[in-house]
Design an enzyme around this catalytic site. Structure first.
Site, mmCIF file in Angstrom:
data_model
loop_
_atom_site.group_PDB
_atom_site.id
_atom_site.type_symbol
_atom_site.label_atom_id
_atom_site.label_comp_id
_atom_site.label_asym_id
_atom_site.label_seq_id
_atom_site.Cartn_x
_atom_site.Cartn_y
_atom_site.Cartn_z
ATOM 1 N N VAL B 13 0.827 -1.211 0.000
ATOM 2 C CA VAL B 13 0.000 0.000 0.000
ATOM 3 C C VAL B 13 0.861 1.261 0.000
ATOM 4 O O VAL B 13 0.607 2.217 -0.755
ATOM 5 C CB VAL B 13 -0.965 0.005 1.210
ATOM 6 C CG1 VAL B 13 -1.879 1.221 1.150
ATOM 7 C CG2 VAL B 13 -1.797 -1.272 1.236
ATOM 8 N N LYS B 92 -7.178 -2.048 9.019
ATOM 9 C CA LYS B 92 -8.530 -2.426 9.456
ATOM 10 C C LYS B 92 -8.521 -3.203 10.767
ATOM 11 O O LYS B 92 -9.387 -2.995 11.619
ATOM 12 C CB LYS B 92 -9.238 -3.235 8.380
ATOM 13 C CG LYS B 92 -8.449 -4.413 7.866
ATOM 14 C CD LYS B 92 -8.748 -4.682 6.410
ATOM 15 C CE LYS B 92 -7.454 -5.014 5.702
ATOM 16 N NZ LYS B 92 -7.524 -5.121 4.280
ATOM 17 N N GLU B 116 -10.086 5.657 4.641
ATOM 18 C CA GLU B 116 -10.851 5.125 3.509
ATOM 19 C C GLU B 116 -10.349 3.771 3.030
ATOM 20 O O GLU B 116 -11.137 2.898 2.659
ATOM 21 C CB GLU B 116 -10.798 6.137 2.349
ATOM 22 C CG GLU B 116 -11.666 5.797 1.174
ATOM 23 C CD GLU B 116 -13.138 5.721 1.571
ATOM 24 O OE1 GLU B 116 -13.601 4.604 1.842
ATOM 25 O OE2 GLU B 116 -13.809 6.763 1.620
ATOM 26 N N ILE B 123 -12.821 1.544 -3.055
ATOM 27 C CA ILE B 123 -14.167 2.135 -3.128
ATOM 28 C C ILE B 123 -14.293 3.219 -2.046
ATOM 29 O O ILE B 123 -13.964 2.959 -0.898
ATOM 30 C CB ILE B 123 -15.259 1.065 -2.909
ATOM 31 C CG1 ILE B 123 -15.088 -0.094 -3.895
ATOM 32 C CG2 ILE B 123 -16.649 1.675 -3.034
ATOM 33 C CD1 ILE B 123 -16.092 -1.225 -3.703
ATOM 34 N N GLY B 174 -1.427 -13.154 -6.731
ATOM 35 C CA GLY B 174 -1.287 -12.013 -5.828
ATOM 36 C C GLY B 174 -2.592 -11.574 -5.185
ATOM 37 O O GLY B 174 -2.682 -10.469 -4.654
ATOM 38 N N GLU B 177 -2.684 -13.939 0.472
ATOM 39 C CA GLU B 177 -1.398 -13.981 1.155
ATOM 40 C C GLU B 177 -0.839 -15.398 1.166
ATOM 41 O O GLU B 177 -1.557 -16.368 0.922
ATOM 42 C CB GLU B 177 -1.585 -13.558 2.626
ATOM 43 C CG GLU B 177 -2.183 -12.199 2.818
ATOM 44 C CD GLU B 177 -1.245 -11.072 2.394
ATOM 45 O OE1 GLU B 177 -0.010 -11.228 2.554
ATOM 46 O OE2 GLU B 177 -1.743 -10.062 1.870
ATOM 47 N N LYS B 192 -13.835 -5.106 8.654
ATOM 48 C CA LYS B 192 -14.399 -4.055 7.797
ATOM 49 C C LYS B 192 -15.853 -3.764 8.151
ATOM 50 O O LYS B 192 -16.284 -2.613 8.141
ATOM 51 C CB LYS B 192 -14.286 -4.476 6.331
ATOM 52 C CG LYS B 192 -12.836 -4.554 5.846
ATOM 53 C CD LYS B 192 -12.738 -5.243 4.485
ATOM 54 C CE LYS B 192 -11.297 -5.353 4.021
ATOM 55 N NZ LYS B 192 -11.153 -6.234 2.846
ATOM 56 N N GLY B 289 -4.967 -4.371 -3.476
ATOM 57 C CA GLY B 289 -3.937 -4.106 -4.462
ATOM 58 C C GLY B 289 -3.263 -2.769 -4.226
ATOM 59 O O GLY B 289 -3.796 -1.889 -3.560
HETATM 60 N N1 LIG Z 1 -2.447 -4.926 0.476
HETATM 61 C C1 LIG Z 1 -3.678 -4.485 0.296
HETATM 62 O O1 LIG Z 1 -4.250 -4.638 -0.793
HETATM 63 C C2 LIG Z 1 -4.396 -3.785 1.416
HETATM 64 C C3 LIG Z 1 -5.711 -3.317 1.193
HETATM 65 C C4 LIG Z 1 -6.361 -2.609 2.204
HETATM 66 C C5 LIG Z 1 -5.723 -2.397 3.416
HETATM 67 N N2 LIG Z 1 -4.468 -2.899 3.633
HETATM 68 C C6 LIG Z 1 -3.833 -2.647 4.922
HETATM 69 O O2 LIG Z 1 -2.736 -1.766 4.716
HETATM 70 C C7 LIG Z 1 -1.707 -2.038 5.677
HETATM 71 C C8 LIG Z 1 -0.385 -2.302 4.954
HETATM 72 O O3 LIG Z 1 -0.569 -3.447 4.135
HETATM 73 P P1 LIG Z 1 0.506 -3.871 3.039
HETATM 74 O O4 LIG Z 1 -0.169 -4.874 2.178
HETATM 75 O O5 LIG Z 1 1.127 -2.672 2.420
HETATM 76 O O6 LIG Z 1 1.614 -4.604 3.950
HETATM 77 P P2 LIG Z 1 3.072 -5.103 3.505
HETATM 78 O O7 LIG Z 1 3.202 -5.120 2.027
HETATM 79 O O8 LIG Z 1 3.329 -6.336 4.279
HETATM 80 O O9 LIG Z 1 4.059 -3.943 4.032
HETATM 81 C C9 LIG Z 1 4.115 -3.642 5.389
HETATM 82 C C10 LIG Z 1 5.109 -2.512 5.615
HETATM 83 O O10 LIG Z 1 5.043 -2.174 6.995
HETATM 84 C C11 LIG Z 1 6.366 -2.091 7.501
HETATM 85 N N3 LIG Z 1 6.359 -2.388 8.934
HETATM 86 C C12 LIG Z 1 5.895 -3.500 9.572
HETATM 87 N N4 LIG Z 1 6.025 -3.352 10.904
HETATM 88 C C13 LIG Z 1 6.569 -2.122 11.103
HETATM 89 C C14 LIG Z 1 6.935 -1.381 12.262
HETATM 90 N N5 LIG Z 1 6.731 -1.864 13.489
HETATM 91 N N6 LIG Z 1 7.445 -0.134 12.087
HETATM 92 C C15 LIG Z 1 7.628 0.370 10.863
HETATM 93 N N7 LIG Z 1 7.311 -0.279 9.743
HETATM 94 C C16 LIG Z 1 6.789 -1.510 9.872
HETATM 95 C C17 LIG Z 1 7.146 -3.087 6.703
HETATM 96 O O11 LIG Z 1 8.500 -2.737 6.812
HETATM 97 P P3 LIG Z 1 9.679 -3.469 6.012
HETATM 98 O O12 LIG Z 1 9.647 -2.802 4.637
HETATM 99 O O13 LIG Z 1 10.866 -3.102 6.782
HETATM 100 O O14 LIG Z 1 9.318 -4.916 5.965
HETATM 101 C C18 LIG Z 1 6.546 -2.878 5.314
HETATM 102 O O15 LIG Z 1 7.180 -1.793 4.660
HETATM 103 C C19 LIG Z 1 -2.229 -3.218 6.500
HETATM 104 O O16 LIG Z 1 -2.867 -2.724 7.648
HETATM 105 C C20 LIG Z 1 -3.260 -3.862 5.585
HETATM 106 O O17 LIG Z 1 -4.284 -4.544 6.308
HETATM 107 C C21 LIG Z 1 -3.809 -3.572 2.651
#
Ligand SMILES: NC(=O)c1ccc[n+]([C@@H]2O[C@H](COP(=O)([O-])OP(=O)(O)OC[C@H]3O[C@@H](n4cnc5c(N)ncnc54)[C@H](OP(=O)(O)O)[C@@H]3O)[C@@H](O)[C@H]2O)c1
Ligand SMILES: NC(=O)c1ccc[n+]([C@@H]2O[C@H](COP(=O)([O-])OP(=O)(O)OC[C@H]3O[C@@H](n4cnc5c(N)ncnc54)[C@H](OP(=O)(O)O)[C@@H]3O)[C@@H](O)[C@H]2O)c1
Lengths: 408, 408
Positions: B13, B92, B116, B123, B174, B177, B192, B289
Site C-alpha cells: 500500500v 482495518k 478510507e 471504493i 497475488g 497472502e 471491515k 492491491g
Molecule cells: N495490500 C492491500 O491490498 C491492502 C488493502 C487494504 C488495506 N491494507 C492494509 O494496509 C496495511 C499495509 O498493508 P501492506 O499490504 O502494504 O503490507 P506489507 O506489504 O506487508 O508492508 C508492510 C510494511 O510495513 C512495515 N512495517 C511492519 N512493521 C513495522 C513497524 N513496526 N514499524 C515500521 N514499519 C513496519 C514493513 O517494513 P519493512 O519494509 O521493513 O518490511 C513494510 O514496509 C495493513 O494494515 C493492511 O491490512 C492492505
C-alpha cells in the site's frame, strides 16, 4: 458553527432538501425561501418571499439555488458568487452552459460552488470524481444518466409496451415531465455529460457539441432484436479518451449481461469509470426524485459548512477552455419503416429486411452522425449502438435469422 | 499550502500511494519513511529511517500509517493523534479494535483520523457513508468485502476448481497472502463490517461479536447446487436494522441474477446500501492491491490537506459505546460428507442425500450459529445462507432432484 442559509425554489428538489434538514438537523434549514408564483398555495408556517434581494442583499453564508429557470438561476448563482458566498445548485442546464464563467467568479471572489445533485441526482458521482479520482487518470466514463429514459426502456423490455405507452406510464408515475422532450431526446443527459467530463477529464465540452440521440425512436423491433441476442438497450452516455482527445456521445446502446449497466432498471442511474489506479468503479443509485436529489443538496450543504470546495484536480490549475469532442467511430444499427428512409443516412451499407422493418449496420464517425441528425429525425430512424463486446457479425446473423431478404 | 508528511510502512500500500503522489503531485510525497527490516534491499534514492521518532517527534503535519503490524500501528496512530496531528491509516485490524479510543483522542487533542483504504480498499465507501448519507436513515448494508474470497468463489464458479486449487491460484496471482487464513475465514471481512457499521449506523460492534463464516468450507457440491438454480454464492457481509437493533452476519450466501452483487467477480468488492432518502445505492470497485488501496490513501491525503474530517453523523454527537449485535434468524443450507457430521448442528431439520453429500435446510438464529461454530469447524460443515429472494422450497426441490434419499 451556525450558517445563515438562503434558498431559491421550493419545488420537487427544494422540498426534498427541506424535509431532510427538518428531520435531521434543523440548523441546516433556510432562513429565507424565495419563490416566484404569488398565487400558489403555500404552507404558511414557512417564511416565503418573492423578492430575490431578500437573499442576495442579505448577509447569508450559503445560498442554495433550486429553481426551474436556467437563465434566472444563472443570475442568482453568479450574483451570490460575486459576494463571495458558498453556493449550491442543482441546475444542470445552467451549470453545463456557464461553468467556465462561474469558476472564474468562484476564484475571483473566493466563494465556492457545489452541485452534486446536477448529475445522477442521488449518486455522489461529482464528489467522487473530484476527490476520490484525484491523482488518477480516467480513460473512460459511461453512464445511465436519465431516469425517465431508463424507466421507459425498462418498460419496453419488461412489459412489451410501445414507446408511447411507456412514456405515458412514466408520466403517470412521476418519472417524466408533462413535456417529456428534454428527457427522451437525451438533452438532459448531455448537460450532465458536460459537467461530468469537466471533473473526470478536465475538459469543458459544451453540450451542443455532443452527439446526442435519445430514446425517442427506439422501436419494438429493436427491443425484439436485443432480446433475441440476450441483450438490453440502455441510453448510454460515453466519454472516452484516446490519443487524439476525448470522444463523447450519447445514444441507445446494446448492453450485455456481464456489464453492471445491464441490471440498472427503472428510474435508477449509474456510472462506470475506468481508470489507471482503480480499474473499473461502478456506482448505481436513484437519478431523480425529491428525496434522492434533496439528499445530494443536503450533503453539499454539510460540505459547504466545512469549507469544502471542488479541486478540479484534472484541470491542474489551468483555466477552463472550451474544447470540441473528437470524432470517434461507432458501429450502429440503423432501422426504419422503409428502405427509402434509410438511404440518406447509411452510406453504402447493405439493407436487410426483418420483423417488418429495414435494417443496416454501419460504421460511422460521430461527426458524420451529427451531420445526419436532421435526416435521422425527419425519417424517425432508430439508431442503436453496438458496444465493443458485441460483434456486428452476431447482430447481423440474428437480423437475418429473424427472416431476411437482403434487398440492397 | 505545504504539508510535512511522515509515512510508516513501505509495502504494497505504501508503495502504491508513493507512486501516485510521485506521478501526480510530488508535494504530497512523504519527507520521512519509517520501515522495520534493516536487511531489506531498498531504493537508495528514498529517505528511509528505522526510528519511529523521526516521525513521531518531528513537527510533521500529516502522519500516514501503512504497516502490517496492528499493535505497533495502534502505538503510532495514537501517539500522532496525541500530538493533534492529521492521521491516515489503512489498518482495518487495528481500527476495528481501537476506533472508540482513537475517536476520543481525536476529540481531545484536535487532530483528525481518516481511513478510507481500510474497508473495500479502492471504493470510497467510508467517505460516502459519512457525508453522502448524512441526514439519511440506512436500513441495510450488504457487501462483498474481501477480494481474495471473491476471487476464489469466482474460480469455483467459472473454472470448476476445487477450493484448494482456487486458493493456490489466488496466491499465484497475488490475490491471497502466503497464509490466506484471515482472508478465507472471513476475519478480514468482520474488521471491515465493524468499521462500516460505525459510519452507517453509529453503532460500534466489535468484530469478535459478529457471526463470521468464511469460504473455507464451500464445497464443489454447493457450487453445483447454486448453478443448477441459476444462482451464485458470494461471501456477503450484512448489517441490517430492525426494531430490536442491528443484525450483523457474514457468510457464504446465494445471490440471484437480478442482484447487482451477482456480477461482482474476481478481486472486486462491492457495497449495497438501502436508505430512506436514496433507495438503493450500489458501489463496486477493487478491494485490494497496491494502486487501488494507494489511491484511497492519496484521496484521504487530499482531504486531510483541506482539513476535512469524518462527521460520524450517525453517532449524532454521542460517545461511541460497544453494542452487541442482535440475533437475526437466518435460513441456511448445511451440508457435510456424512450425516453424523450434520447431527450436532442442524437440530430437528431433515437430512437429504444428493451429489455424494448430506444436506439440511435449517432456520436458525445467528446467536445459535455462533454457539455451533466449534462443531461446524470440527466437522468442516459447509454453510450457505439463502437470501430472502430465494425460497427454501425451490432449493429443497433442487436438492431432491439431484438424486435424493431422505434418510432422516
Ligand atoms: N495490500 C492491500 O491490498 C491492502 C488493502 C487494504 C488495506 N491494507 C492494509 O494496509 C496495511 C499495509 O498493508 P501492506 O499490504 O502494504 O503490507 P506489507 O506489504 O506487508 O508492508 C508492510 C510494511 O510495513 C512495515 N512495517 C511492519 N512493521 C513495522 C513497524 N513496526 N514499524 C515500521 N514499519 C513496519 C514493513 O517494513 P519493512 O519494509 O521493513 O518490511 C513494510 O514496509 C495493513 O494494515 C493492511 O491490512 C492492505
Ligand atoms: N426533480 C428532480 O428530480 C431533479 C433532479 C436533479 C436536478 N433537478 C434540478 O433541480 C432544479 C429544480 O427542479 P425541481 O424539480 O425542484 O423544479 P420544480 O418542482 O418545478 O420547482 C421549481 C421551483 O423554482 C421556483 N422558481 C422558478 N423560477 C423562479 C424564479 N425566477 N425565482 C424564484 N423561484 C423560482 C418555483 O417557484 P414557485 O413555487 O413559485 O412555482 C418552484 O418553487 C432544476 O434545475 C432541475 O433541473 C431536479
Amino acid at each position: 458553527m451556525t450558517n445563515r442559509i438562503g434558498l431559491f425554489g421550493f419545488g420537487v428538489v427544494g422540498q426534498g432538501y427541506y424535509e431532510i434538514a427538518k428531520n435531521h438537523r434543523p440548523a441546516l434549514l433556510p432562513e429565507t425561501i424565495v419563490v416566484q408564483n404569488k398565487n400558489k398555495k403555500r404552507d404558511h408556517s414557512l417564511q416565503f418571499s418573492f423578492d430575490p434581494k431578500d437573499i442576495l442583499d442579505d448577509p447569508c453564508d450559503i445560498g442554495i439555488e433550486l429553481i426551474s429557470d436556467p437563465a434566472q438561476a444563472y443570475d442568482y448563482v453568479s450574483s451570490l458568487l460575486k459576494s463571495g458566498k458558498k453556493v449550491i445548485s442543482a441546475n444542470k442546464k445552467m451549470l453545463s452552459a456557464h461553468l467556465p464563467a462561474l469558476l472564474e467568479l468562484e476564484k475571483t471572489y473566493g466563494g465556492s460552488l457545489l452541485y452534486e445533485a446536477s448529475a445522477a441526482a442521488g449518486i455522489p458521482i461529482i464528489t467522487c470524481l473530484d476527490c476520490h479520482f484525484a491523482g488518477d487518470d480516467i480513460s473512460k466514463l459511461q453512464g445511465i444518466l436519465n431516469g425517465s429514459s431508463n424507466y421507459i426502456l425498462t418498460r419496453l423490455f419488461q412489459d412489451d409496451l410501445s414507446l408511447q405507452e411507456a412514456v405515458k406510464l412514466a408520466q403517470e408515475n412521476g418519472f417524466a415531465e408533462a413535456d417529456p422532450t428534454l428527457d427522451i431526446n437525451g438533452s438532459d443527459v448531455s448537460s450532465k455529460l458536460t459537467i461530468l467530463s469537466l471533473h473526470a477529464f478536465g475538459r469543458y465540452i459544451p453540450e451542443g457539441e455532443i452527439l446526442t440521440i435519445g430514446v425517442q425512436h427506439v422501436h419494438a423491433a429493436d427491443v425484439a432484436l436485443a432480446k433475441s441476442l440476450g441483450l438490453k438497450i440502455k441510453l448510454i452516455a460515453t466519454a472516452q479518451k484516446d490519443k487524439e482527445g476525448l470522444n463523447l456521445h450519447i445514444l441507445p446502446t446494446l448492453v450485455g449481461d456481464n456489464d453492471p449497466l445491464f441490471l440498472v432498471e427503472n428510474e435508477y442511474n449509474a456510472a462506470k469509470i475506468t481508470s489507471q489506479n482503480l480499474g473499473e468503479q461502478f456506482f448505481q443509485g436513484k437519478g431523480a426524485g425529491s428525496l434522492p436529489t434533496g439528499a445530494s443538496v443536503y450533503a453539499d450543504l454539510t460540505k459547504a459548512e466545512k469549507g469544502y470546495g471542488y479541486s478540479y484536480d484534472k484541470l491542474n490549475g489551468k483555466k477552463i477552455t472550451t474544447e470540441l469532442p473528437q470524432a470517434a467511430s461507432l458501429e450502429v444499427i440503423i432501422s426504419a419503416d422503409s428502405p427509402d428512409a434509410l438511404h440518406p443516412v447509411i452510406g453504402s451499407a447493405s439493407i436487410h429486411q426483418a420483423n417488418g422493418r429495414y435494417w443496416a449496420i454501419s460504421t460511422v464517425s460521430t461527426a458524420e452522425l451529427i451531420k445526419r441528425l436532421p435526416a435521422i429525425e425527419a425519417n424517425k430512424l432508430s439508431i442503436v449502438a453496438l458496444n465493443n463486446t458485441i460483434s456486428e457479425d452476431n447482430v447481423l446473423a440474428q437480423i437475418q435469422r429473424q427472416e431476411t431478404v437482403n434487398i440492397s
